[in-house]
Design a protein around this motif. Structure first.
Motif, PDB file in Angstrom:
ATOM      1  N   ALA A   1       7.944  38.841 -34.611  1.00 41.92           N
ATOM      2  CA  ALA A   1       6.708  39.459 -35.360  1.00 41.92           C
ATOM      3  C   ALA A   1       6.661  38.547 -36.772  1.00 41.92           C
ATOM      4  O   ALA A   1       6.114  38.990 -37.553  1.00 41.92           O
ATOM      5  CB  ALA A   1       6.750  40.623 -35.652  1.00 41.92           C
ATOM      6  N   PHE A   2       7.311  37.358 -36.816  1.00 41.07           N
ATOM      7  CA  PHE A   2       7.263  36.591 -37.851  1.00 41.07           C
ATOM      8  C   PHE A   2       7.923  37.362 -39.263  1.00 41.07           C
ATOM      9  O   PHE A   2       7.388  37.073 -40.385  1.00 41.07           O
ATOM     10  CB  PHE A   2       5.988  35.879 -38.387  1.00 41.07           C
ATOM     11  N   SER A   3       8.681  38.146 -39.096  1.00 38.85           N
ATOM     12  CA  SER A   3       9.166  39.147 -40.069  1.00 38.85           C
ATOM     13  C   SER A   3      10.782  39.129 -40.017  1.00 38.85           C
ATOM     14  O   SER A   3      11.391  38.615 -39.061  1.00 38.85           O
ATOM     15  CB  SER A   3       8.666  40.611 -39.850  1.00 38.85           C
ATOM     16  N   GLY A   4      11.420  39.753 -41.087  1.00 40.16           N
ATOM     17  CA  GLY A   4      12.800  39.733 -40.815  1.00 40.16           C
ATOM     18  C   GLY A   4      13.652  38.774 -40.699  1.00 40.16           C
ATOM     19  O   GLY A   4      13.639  37.892 -41.878  1.00 40.16           O
ATOM     20  N   SER A   5      14.045  38.149 -39.654  1.00 41.60           N
ATOM     21  CA  SER A   5      14.970  37.164 -39.588  1.00 41.60           C
ATOM     22  C   SER A   5      14.122  35.911 -39.616  1.00 41.60           C
ATOM     23  O   SER A   5      14.551  34.744 -40.299  1.00 41.60           O
ATOM     24  CB  SER A   5      15.522  37.100 -38.115  1.00 41.60           C
ATOM     25  N   PHE A   6      12.938  35.827 -39.533  1.00 45.71           N
ATOM     26  CA  PHE A   6      11.930  34.582 -39.795  1.00 45.71           C
ATOM     27  C   PHE A   6      11.917  34.236 -41.214  1.00 45.71           C
ATOM     28  O   PHE A   6      12.219  33.093 -41.532  1.00 45.71           O
ATOM     29  CB  PHE A   6      10.372  34.974 -39.000  1.00 45.71           C
ATOM     30  N   ASN A   7      11.779  35.168 -41.834  1.00 47.80           N
ATOM     31  CA  ASN A   7      11.659  34.907 -43.380  1.00 47.80           C
ATOM     32  C   ASN A   7      12.956  35.029 -44.077  1.00 47.80           C
ATOM     33  O   ASN A   7      13.152  33.827 -45.141  1.00 47.80           O
ATOM     34  CB  ASN A   7      10.924  36.255 -44.064  1.00 47.80           C
ATOM     35  N   VAL A   8      13.996  35.410 -43.406  1.00 44.32           N
ATOM     36  CA  VAL A   8      15.097  35.427 -44.257  1.00 44.32           C
ATOM     37  C   VAL A   8      16.132  34.137 -43.725  1.00 44.32           C
ATOM     38  O   VAL A   8      16.560  33.447 -44.670  1.00 44.32           O
ATOM     39  CB  VAL A   8      16.069  36.551 -43.975  1.00 44.32           C
ATOM     40  N   GLU A   9      16.255  34.021 -42.187  1.00 40.27           N
ATOM     41  CA  GLU A   9      17.182  33.098 -41.852  1.00 40.27           C
ATOM     42  C   GLU A   9      16.267  31.757 -41.529  1.00 40.27           C
ATOM     43  O   GLU A   9      17.016  31.166 -40.803  1.00 40.27           O
ATOM     44  CB  GLU A   9      17.913  33.481 -40.740  1.00 40.27           C
ATOM     45  N   GLY A  10      14.796  31.717 -41.297  1.00 45.69           N
ATOM     46  CA  GLY A  10      14.305  30.703 -40.804  1.00 45.69           C
ATOM     47  C   GLY A  10      14.221  30.615 -39.301  1.00 45.69           C
ATOM     48  O   GLY A  10      13.919  29.699 -38.696  1.00 45.69           O
ATOM     49  N   ARG A  11      14.400  31.694 -38.607  1.00 47.36           N
ATOM     50  CA  ARG A  11      14.386  31.882 -37.326  1.00 47.36           C
ATOM     51  C   ARG A  11      13.041  31.747 -36.815  1.00 47.36           C
ATOM     52  O   ARG A  11      12.307  32.625 -37.093  1.00 47.36           O
ATOM     53  CB  ARG A  11      15.148  33.065 -36.648  1.00 47.36           C
TER      54      ARG A  11
ATOM     55  N   GLU B   1       4.289  27.655 -33.359  1.00 50.69           N
ATOM     56  CA  GLU B   1       4.582  28.976 -32.781  1.00 50.69           C
ATOM     57  C   GLU B   1       3.784  29.345 -31.546  1.00 50.69           C
ATOM     58  O   GLU B   1       2.781  29.038 -31.730  1.00 50.69           O
ATOM     59  CB  GLU B   1       4.622  29.938 -34.016  1.00 50.69           C
ATOM     60  N   HIS B   2       4.050  30.414 -30.793  1.00 49.66           N
ATOM     61  CA  HIS B   2       3.337  30.874 -29.651  1.00 49.66           C
ATOM     62  C   HIS B   2       3.291  32.205 -29.506  1.00 49.66           C
ATOM     63  O   HIS B   2       2.505  32.671 -28.859  1.00 49.66           O
ATOM     64  CB  HIS B   2       4.058  30.074 -28.382  1.00 49.66           C
ATOM     65  N   ILE B   3       4.224  33.144 -30.035  1.00 44.59           N
ATOM     66  CA  ILE B   3       4.150  34.453 -29.837  1.00 44.59           C
ATOM     67  C   ILE B   3       4.597  35.305 -31.090  1.00 44.59           C
ATOM     68  O   ILE B   3       5.318  34.893 -31.838  1.00 44.59           O
ATOM     69  CB  ILE B   3       5.176  34.738 -28.733  1.00 44.59           C
ATOM     70  N   PHE B   4       3.813  36.257 -31.163  1.00 47.10           N
ATOM     71  CA  PHE B   4       4.118  37.130 -32.379  1.00 47.10           C
ATOM     72  C   PHE B   4       5.106  38.036 -31.983  1.00 47.10           C
ATOM     73  O   PHE B   4       6.303  38.171 -32.264  1.00 47.10           O
ATOM     74  CB  PHE B   4       2.920  37.916 -32.483  1.00 47.10           C
ATOM     75  N   ASP B   5       4.784  38.879 -30.731  1.00 43.97           N
ATOM     76  CA  ASP B   5       6.033  39.835 -30.044  1.00 43.97           C
ATOM     77  C   ASP B   5       5.339  40.222 -28.768  1.00 43.97           C
ATOM     78  O   ASP B   5       3.972  40.012 -28.410  1.00 43.97           O
ATOM     79  CB  ASP B   5       6.423  41.006 -30.702  1.00 43.97           C
ATOM     80  N   GLY B   6       6.272  40.594 -27.872  1.00 43.25           N
ATOM     81  CA  GLY B   6       5.752  41.218 -26.394  1.00 43.25           C
ATOM     82  C   GLY B   6       6.719  41.996 -25.816  1.00 43.25           C
ATOM     83  O   GLY B   6       7.892  41.852 -26.261  1.00 43.25           O
ATOM     84  N   GLY B   7       6.511  42.813 -24.699  1.00 46.67           N
ATOM     85  CA  GLY B   7       7.513  43.481 -24.101  1.00 46.67           C
ATOM     86  C   GLY B   7       6.765  44.189 -22.773  1.00 46.67           C
ATOM     87  O   GLY B   7       5.493  44.078 -22.527  1.00 46.67           O
TER      88      GLY B   7
ATOM     89  N   PRO C   1       1.330  28.770 -42.877  1.00 45.01           N
ATOM     90  CA  PRO C   1       2.360  29.661 -42.791  1.00 45.01           C
ATOM     91  C   PRO C   1       1.811  31.026 -42.403  1.00 45.01           C
ATOM     92  O   PRO C   1       0.474  31.247 -42.462  1.00 45.01           O
ATOM     93  CB  PRO C   1       2.667  29.760 -44.282  1.00 45.01           C
ATOM     94  N   PRO C   2       2.563  32.028 -41.854  1.00 42.71           N
ATOM     95  CA  PRO C   2       2.133  33.322 -41.089  1.00 42.71           C
ATOM     96  C   PRO C   2       1.663  34.156 -42.425  1.00 42.71           C
ATOM     97  O   PRO C   2       2.381  34.043 -43.492  1.00 42.71           O
ATOM     98  CB  PRO C   2       3.253  33.660 -40.428  1.00 42.71           C
ATOM     99  N   GLY C   3       0.657  35.020 -42.156  1.00 43.54           N
ATOM    100  CA  GLY C   3       0.012  36.058 -43.126  1.00 43.54           C
ATOM    101  C   GLY C   3      -1.374  35.892 -43.005  1.00 43.54           C
ATOM    102  O   GLY C   3      -2.025  34.986 -43.288  1.00 43.54           O
ATOM    103  N   GLY C   4      -1.861  37.121 -43.053  1.00 45.62           N
ATOM    104  CA  GLY C   4      -3.158  37.482 -43.171  1.00 45.62           C
ATOM    105  C   GLY C   4      -3.908  37.392 -41.864  1.00 45.62           C
ATOM    106  O   GLY C   4      -3.466  36.677 -41.061  1.00 45.62           O
ATOM    107  N   SER C   5      -5.259  38.000 -41.808  1.00 44.91           N
ATOM    108  CA  SER C   5      -5.618  37.861 -40.395  1.00 44.91           C
ATOM    109  C   SER C   5      -6.238  36.595 -39.899  1.00 44.91           C
ATOM    110  O   SER C   5      -6.262  36.339 -38.840  1.00 44.91           O
ATOM    111  CB  SER C   5      -6.988  38.940 -40.601  1.00 44.91           C
TER     112      SER C   5
END
Length: 359
Positions: free
Chosen positions: A48-58, A70-76, A218-222
């Motif tokens: 979801a482009f959050s947490g580890s993406f912003n902190v660790e660059g994953r 990038e290709h995916i926000f999240d899924g399950g 960069p990720p952010g905004g609609s």
């Protein structure tokens, strides 16, 4: 002394202290192939482009690895069915602006097991003769809890009021072969661990795709998310997404989710009405009669059993969803016959990335 030990153990067992392990959420990164994708112990993909993406660059689901595309926000996984005549749907992930958080609505599975890794490569520190691929990830999780235990508190999972009573054993596979380094296989075994049968079951994979080059935008905004075009290929049982008007020239790839197949108790499904369904909807849309976001178990189950690809207007729908918007994809299969206590469904999906031709 033995008496004191017995009394102490009886106190620990009786109080439940020995069993109070916290529920965990953790993630790993695929690195064997050319996809750098996030896999979690709750069977989800993307971060979801959050947490580890912003902190660790994953990356969330980057292809080619290191490209910034990038290709995916999240899924399950989604699982639906009837228990005692009532519809229940348990979801690993749903439309959400920031992804997983403890107790958040739609994230209805819990696990006390971190995501484990193994490899079929002899020189890997994770070598295991039981490995299927060059890099396996595996875990198990259930939908039976209506709260998440953090180690200090029990936090209710919002609106998770009707668990199906299932356990999911999950494996993710990826390889470094040049002919197989552009996809990740997701394999789920869904077992009925309740004392009640589950009727007319469906299994599906929901995915919020986004094809953008984060080095350019960069990720952010609609505006980051509403540039995707979508589609479904019936003959391949595969839904896909591409960048329609976003970072064209810097995002020359597709992302697709392919249904690979399923079995009930180890046997191929041969029911005459068994079908693979495709649905797509606009992010959090509540008003469109066709492309609305399902919020109730009834609506989710209805989406799983009624694909857009079976409507008479399918050709017009395909044209419409090929244009840019912020959409989710859901591919589902069923119905499965009654799943008795102890019985299971095996279902597999592949998440595929591929170069896009502009010819």
């Amino acid at each position: 002394m033995k008496t004191l030990i017995v009394i102490f153990l009886a106190f620990i067992v009786g109080s439940g202290l020995y069993a109070q392990l916290p529920d965990t959420y953790n993630e790993q990164q695929t690195s064997a192939g050319n996809i750098s994708g996030t896999i979690t112990n709750l069977g989800t993909i993307g971060n979801a482009f959050s947490g580890s993406f912003n902190v660790e660059g994953r990356p969330s689901f980057e292809y080619p690895a290191g490209s910034g595309v990038e290709h995916i926000f999240d899924g399950g996984l989604w699982v639906g069915g009837l228990v005692d005549g009532e519809i229940g749907v348990s979801t690993c992930a749903v439309d959400d602006a920031s992804g997983y958080a403890t107790g958040k609505q739609g994230f209805e599975f819990t696990s006390k097991n971190p995501l484990a890794e193994r490899s079929s490569l002899f020189d890997s520190p994770f070598y295991d003769p039981n490995a299927v691929s060059h890099q396996d990830f595996y875990s198990s999780f259930t939908d039976t809890a209506i709260t998440v235990f953090t180690g200090a508190n029990n936090i209710p999972i919002l609106n998770h009021l009707r668990p199906l009573g299932i356990k999911v054993d999950f494996q993710a596979y990826n390889w470094n072969f040049s002919f197989a380094n552009f996809f990740v296989i997701l394999n789920y075994r869904v077992t009925n661990i309740s004392d009640r049968p589950i009727d007319s079951a469906y299994v599906g994979f929901w995915l919020d795709g986004v094809i953008r080059n984060v080095n350019i935008t960069p990720p952010g905004g609609s505006a980051f998310y509403n540039k995707g075009g979508n589609g479904f290929i019936d003959s391949l049982k595969m839904c896909y997404e591409f960048d329609a008007i976003g970072d064209i020239g810097f995002t020359d790839s597709y992302m697709a989710t392919k249904y690979l197949g399923s079995e009930l108790n180890g046997d191929c499904v041969t029911r005459p009405n068994f079908q693979v369904h495709y649905n797509t909807w606009q992010f959090r849309n509540s008003s469109d009669p066709l492309y609305f976001y399902p919020t109730t178990d009834f609506q989710k189950y209805s989406k799983m059993q009624n694909g857009l690809n079976f409507l008479s207007s399918w050709q017009q729908i395909q044209t419409a969803i090929g244009g840019p918007n912020n959409r989710s994809n859901l591919i589902s299969a069923g119905p499965f016959s009654t799943i008795l206590p102890g019985e299971y469904i095996d279902v597999a999906f592949a998440v595929v990335c591929a170069r896009r031709s502009f010819d």
